[in-house]
Design an enzyme around this catalytic site. Structure first.
Site, PDB file in Angstrom:
ATOM      1  N   SER A   8       0.822  -1.215   0.000  1.00 40.39           N
ATOM      2  CA  SER A   8       0.000   0.000   0.000  1.00 40.39           C
ATOM      3  C   SER A   8       0.852   1.259   0.000  1.00 40.39           C
ATOM      4  O   SER A   8       0.416   2.301  -0.487  1.00 40.39           O
ATOM      5  CB  SER A   8      -0.922   0.024   1.217  1.00 40.39           C
ATOM      6  OG  SER A   8      -1.911  -0.944   1.077  1.00 40.39           O
ATOM      7  N   THR A  53      -1.490   4.379   3.485  1.00 39.56           N
ATOM      8  CA  THR A  53      -2.137   5.205   2.452  1.00 39.56           C
ATOM      9  C   THR A  53      -2.245   6.680   2.852  1.00 39.56           C
ATOM     10  O   THR A  53      -1.731   7.547   2.137  1.00 39.56           O
ATOM     11  CB  THR A  53      -3.506   4.610   2.053  1.00 39.56           C
ATOM     12  OG1 THR A  53      -3.323   3.244   1.694  1.00 39.56           O
ATOM     13  CG2 THR A  53      -4.125   5.369   0.905  1.00 39.56           C
ATOM     14  N   GLU A 101     -10.339   7.053   2.126  1.00 34.04           N
ATOM     15  CA  GLU A 101      -9.939   5.660   1.942  1.00 34.04           C
ATOM     16  C   GLU A 101     -10.863   4.695   2.685  1.00 34.04           C
ATOM     17  O   GLU A 101     -11.070   4.839   3.889  1.00 34.04           O
ATOM     18  CB  GLU A 101      -8.499   5.435   2.429  1.00 34.04           C
ATOM     19  CG  GLU A 101      -8.030   4.012   2.105  1.00 34.04           C
ATOM     20  CD  GLU A 101      -6.740   3.609   2.792  1.00 34.04           C
ATOM     21  OE1 GLU A 101      -5.992   2.821   2.201  1.00 34.04           O
ATOM     22  OE2 GLU A 101      -6.481   4.049   3.924  1.00 34.04           O
ATOM     23  N   ASP A 147      -9.213  -3.810   2.671  1.00 32.73           N
ATOM     24  CA  ASP A 147      -7.942  -4.527   2.524  1.00 32.73           C
ATOM     25  C   ASP A 147      -7.674  -5.474   3.695  1.00 32.73           C
ATOM     26  O   ASP A 147      -7.279  -6.626   3.498  1.00 32.73           O
ATOM     27  CB  ASP A 147      -6.823  -3.488   2.432  1.00 32.73           C
ATOM     28  CG  ASP A 147      -5.439  -4.104   2.483  1.00 32.73           C
ATOM     29  OD1 ASP A 147      -5.075  -4.803   1.534  1.00 32.73           O
ATOM     30  OD2 ASP A 147      -4.717  -3.864   3.473  1.00 32.73           O
ATOM     31  N   ASP A 199      -5.249   0.559  -4.631  1.00 36.34           N
ATOM     32  CA  ASP A 199      -3.793   0.515  -4.753  1.00 36.34           C
ATOM     33  C   ASP A 199      -3.341  -0.859  -5.239  1.00 36.34           C
ATOM     34  O   ASP A 199      -2.300  -0.995  -5.872  1.00 36.34           O
ATOM     35  CB  ASP A 199      -3.125   0.887  -3.422  1.00 36.34           C
ATOM     36  CG  ASP A 199      -3.789   0.226  -2.223  1.00 36.34           C
ATOM     37  OD1 ASP A 199      -4.740  -0.575  -2.395  1.00 36.34           O
ATOM     38  OD2 ASP A 199      -3.356   0.508  -1.090  1.00 36.34           O
ATOM     39  N   HIS A 200      -4.149  -1.890  -4.970  1.00 31.45           N
ATOM     40  CA  HIS A 200      -3.807  -3.263  -5.341  1.00 31.45           C
ATOM     41  C   HIS A 200      -4.950  -4.187  -4.941  1.00 31.45           C
ATOM     42  O   HIS A 200      -5.822  -3.788  -4.173  1.00 31.45           O
ATOM     43  CB  HIS A 200      -2.539  -3.730  -4.601  1.00 31.45           C
ATOM     44  CG  HIS A 200      -2.658  -3.535  -3.126  1.00 31.45           C
ATOM     45  ND1 HIS A 200      -3.389  -4.382  -2.329  1.00 31.45           N
ATOM     46  CD2 HIS A 200      -2.205  -2.546  -2.321  1.00 31.45           C
ATOM     47  CE1 HIS A 200      -3.360  -3.938  -1.089  1.00 31.45           C
ATOM     48  NE2 HIS A 200      -2.656  -2.822  -1.045  1.00 31.45           N
TER      49      HIS A 200
HETATM   50 ZN   LIG Z   1      -3.201  -1.542   0.433  1.00 24.10          ZN
END
Ligand SMILES: [Zn+2]
Ligand SMILES: *[C@@H]1O[C@H](CO)[C@@H](O)[C@H](O)[C@H]1NC(C)=O
Ligand SMILES: *[C@@H]1O[C@H](CO)[C@@H](O)[C@H](O)[C@H]1NC(C)=O
Ligand SMILES: *[C@@H]1O[C@H](CO)[C@@H](O)[C@H](O)[C@H]1NC(C)=O
Ligand SMILES: *[C@@H]1O[C@H](CO)[C@@H](O)[C@H](O)[C@H]1NC(C)=O
Ligand SMILES: *[C@@H]1O[C@H](CO)[C@@H](O)[C@H](O)[C@H]1NC(C)=O
Length: 512
Positions: free
Chosen positions: A118, A171, A309, A314, A356-357
């Site tokens: 992240s 983040t 966010e 996550d 981000d992923h």
């Molecule tokens: Zn992340």
């Protein structure tokens, strides 16, 4: 039709230019040409008049809302859509608030790995630059890089961060601090309140993570030193708040930025576990942030930069906890709805939503017997009342009638009445919290036939969503750094200027 293919006379006939009308064709063309000229002239005059008469055109006052769904891959979006359709008995063509603003996808690899973390993922957005895993707004040579938030602040925009993790987590940290490793959260907190070369850059922070703002002599502190950052933040002008009541009472006009709201010592709760009387939701925090940032810039020709966010999407995926995952995604969807309405009402504002992923290598099917089956069962996810993290903490507590205790936790928590004896015995033993947690999630995943390949991240491209003026340029497959570039262009920022300012100071520190 196909018989006549290639026959020009027939084509002309079908188009209304049959041979009997050939004579008048030239005249007709002249008329159409003249009509087009007249209409174009009218359009030009009207649009010039519109742009002149609107004066301080709202389109000129620009803001960016960057929404990050941490650890949310394409499977997670399908998962939430399927889940909603199942639970709310919706039609197959129901779309989530994200589905109808899909513009493309984002490639996520970092400078040193095909699988980003992240920190590197957010550095790509914040500095428009690839860096290494664990980098918090520093380049691959570990030199600080100016962020879109810092540059926006320099040019007179208001700035904000709204998250459900610790505010010092990777983040949000990446937009507001520069350290060589994401674990340096004590240093990150210091920079976030403005004790670094640029001074205070963030006007509003809502999230968790109070423990990194308390001196190490305090019970529950995570700091490595004795600094009291709550006290220091107040000296630097922040209004500090930590309770639901203080949050509810916060109003623009009565209060003003800078604001520091830290509602939990660590991360905020998973949405599935959240007590609304204690913690505000992501949507509520975002709504309040928008109000404050808008009111703070009411008399300015510059808007704001706000990063929101859905942090714990996550973390649920790291635990492979499907139920916690979906409830945090649905909370994120509600926030997307809110922000889309905001964009509709404020046409100079653009919203980008990106991850981000991916996390978990999540798969919406799992082979549980010799033969593959073509299905997965949302039913077993919908029965779950609590995150497996919370239930695993319950299992750590001992009760003399252990079997009944285990069965009750599974029944009330996972909605499963007929737990196998093997599972009851396994959970009856003393285990670590993590062992309990991973065992519990597997019970639901196995029944729901959901697969997870890892407790870490994966390299798959993530979906890119955008809404608002100018967002069309984000169509297609992009490098994650393009998101940062887009923000720079849209707000007319200058990251190099900030980078130089940061590093001139760093160099002068080292040369003393
Ligand atoms: Zn992340
Ligand atoms: C707290 O931090 C100080 C440095 O500021 C250190 O000397 C001290 O040992 C720490 N105390 C605890 C209890 O960790
Ligand atoms: C958990 O949820 C179920 C529905 O799935 C409900 O019937 C039950 O009462 C809930 N349990 C608790 C303890 O709230
Ligand atoms: C699980 O969720 C239910 C329903 O929200 C709640 O009543 C219960 O207290 C939760 N259990 C734990 C252990 O937190
Ligand atoms: C597990 O730990 C509890 C509390 O420490 C203890 O009372 C109990 O006997 C242990 N059970 C087993 C099966 O080891
Ligand atoms: C998950 O549960 C299934 C069914 O009980 C079991 O066969 C499998 O070994 C479990 N996997 C893990 C990793 O615990």
């Amino acid at each position: 039709m196909s018989n006549n293919h290639g026959d020009p006379a027939e084509t002309e006939r079908l188009l209304g230019f049959g041979s009997e009308r050939k004579k008048t064709r030239r005249e007709l063309c002249t008329i159409i040409f003249a009509a087009v000229i007249v209409m174009s002239a009218v359009i030009v005059i009207v649009s010039v008049w519109a742009s002149l008469s609107s004066g301080a055109n709202s389109y000129e006052k620009r803001s960016v809302i960057l929404m990050i769904s941490d650890g949310f891959g394409p499977a997670s979006e399908t998962f939430a859509r399927d889940y909603n359709q199942y639970v709310k008995k919706l039609n197959y063509n129901y779309l989530t608030p994200l589905d109808d603003i899909l513009v493309g996808s984002s490639r996520t690899r970092s400078s040193n790995s095909l699988v980003t973390d992240s920190a590197a993922g957010a550095t790509a957005f914040a500095c428009a630059m690839k860096s290494y895993n664990r980098a918090i707004a520093v380049n691959p040579e570990k030199v600080p890089c100016g962020t879109v938030l810092e540059s926006a602040k320099h040019f007179g925009f208001a700035t904000g961060l709204v998250v459900t993790s610790r505010i010092t987590h990777a983040t949000p940290a990446t937009f507001s601090a520069h350290v060589v490793d994401r674990d340096m959260e004590s240093d990150i907190a210091v920079q976030q309140i403005g004790d670094y070369p640029l001074g205070r850059q963030v006007d509003l922070m809502f999230g968790g993570g109070l423990c990194f703002f308390l001196p190490n002599s305090t019970e529950g502190s995570c700091r490595i030193d004795e600094r009291d950052l709550v006290k220091e933040s107040k000296k630097r002008g922040f209004k500090y708040l930590s309770t639901r009541k203080e949050f509810d009472e916060l109003e623009p006009g009565k209060d003003e930025i800078p604001l520091l709201g830290l509602f939990t010592p660590d991360h905020m709760s998973y949405e599935i576990d959240r007590d609304p009387t204690k913690e505000p939701s992501l949507k509520e925090m975002s709504e309040k942030a928008l109000k404050f940032l808008e009111s703070a810039t009411a008399d300015s020709d510059k808007g704001f930069f706000l990063m929101i966010e859905g942090s714990r999407i996550d973390m649920a995926a790291h635990s492979n906890d499907a139920a916690a995952h979906v409830h945090d995604i649905l909370a994120y969807h509600e926030t997307i709805d809110l922000v889309k309405k905001y964009v509709d009402e404020h046409p100079g504002t653009v919203m980008i939503s990106v991850s981000d992923h991916e996390t978990g290598g999540f798969s919406l099917a799992r082979q549980v017997s010799n033969q593959p089956q073509y299905l997965w069962y949302p039913e077993y996810v919908s029965r779950v009342n609590n995150s497996s993290f919370v239930l695993s903490q319950e299992l750590l507590k001992w009760d003399n009638d252990r079997e009944a205790y285990v069965k009750k936790i599974i029944r009330d928590g996972l909605g499963i009445e007929d737990l196998d004896d093997y599972d009851v015995n396994w959970l009856g033993e003393n285990r670590t919290q993590l062992e309990y947690e991973y065992y519990l999630v597997n019970i639901t995943n196995f029944k729901a036939q959901l697969g997870w390949a890892t407790h870490g991240h994966s390299a798959v491209d993530v979906n890119l969503y955008a809404y608002g003026q100018g967002s069309d340029v984000l169509r297609g497959n992009h490098e994650n750094t393009d998101i940062g570039e887009f923000i720079v262009k849209y707000l007319d920022l200058d990251l190099n200027y900030v980078t130089n300012k940061l590093n001139r100071h760093v160099l002068s520190i080292y040369s003393v």
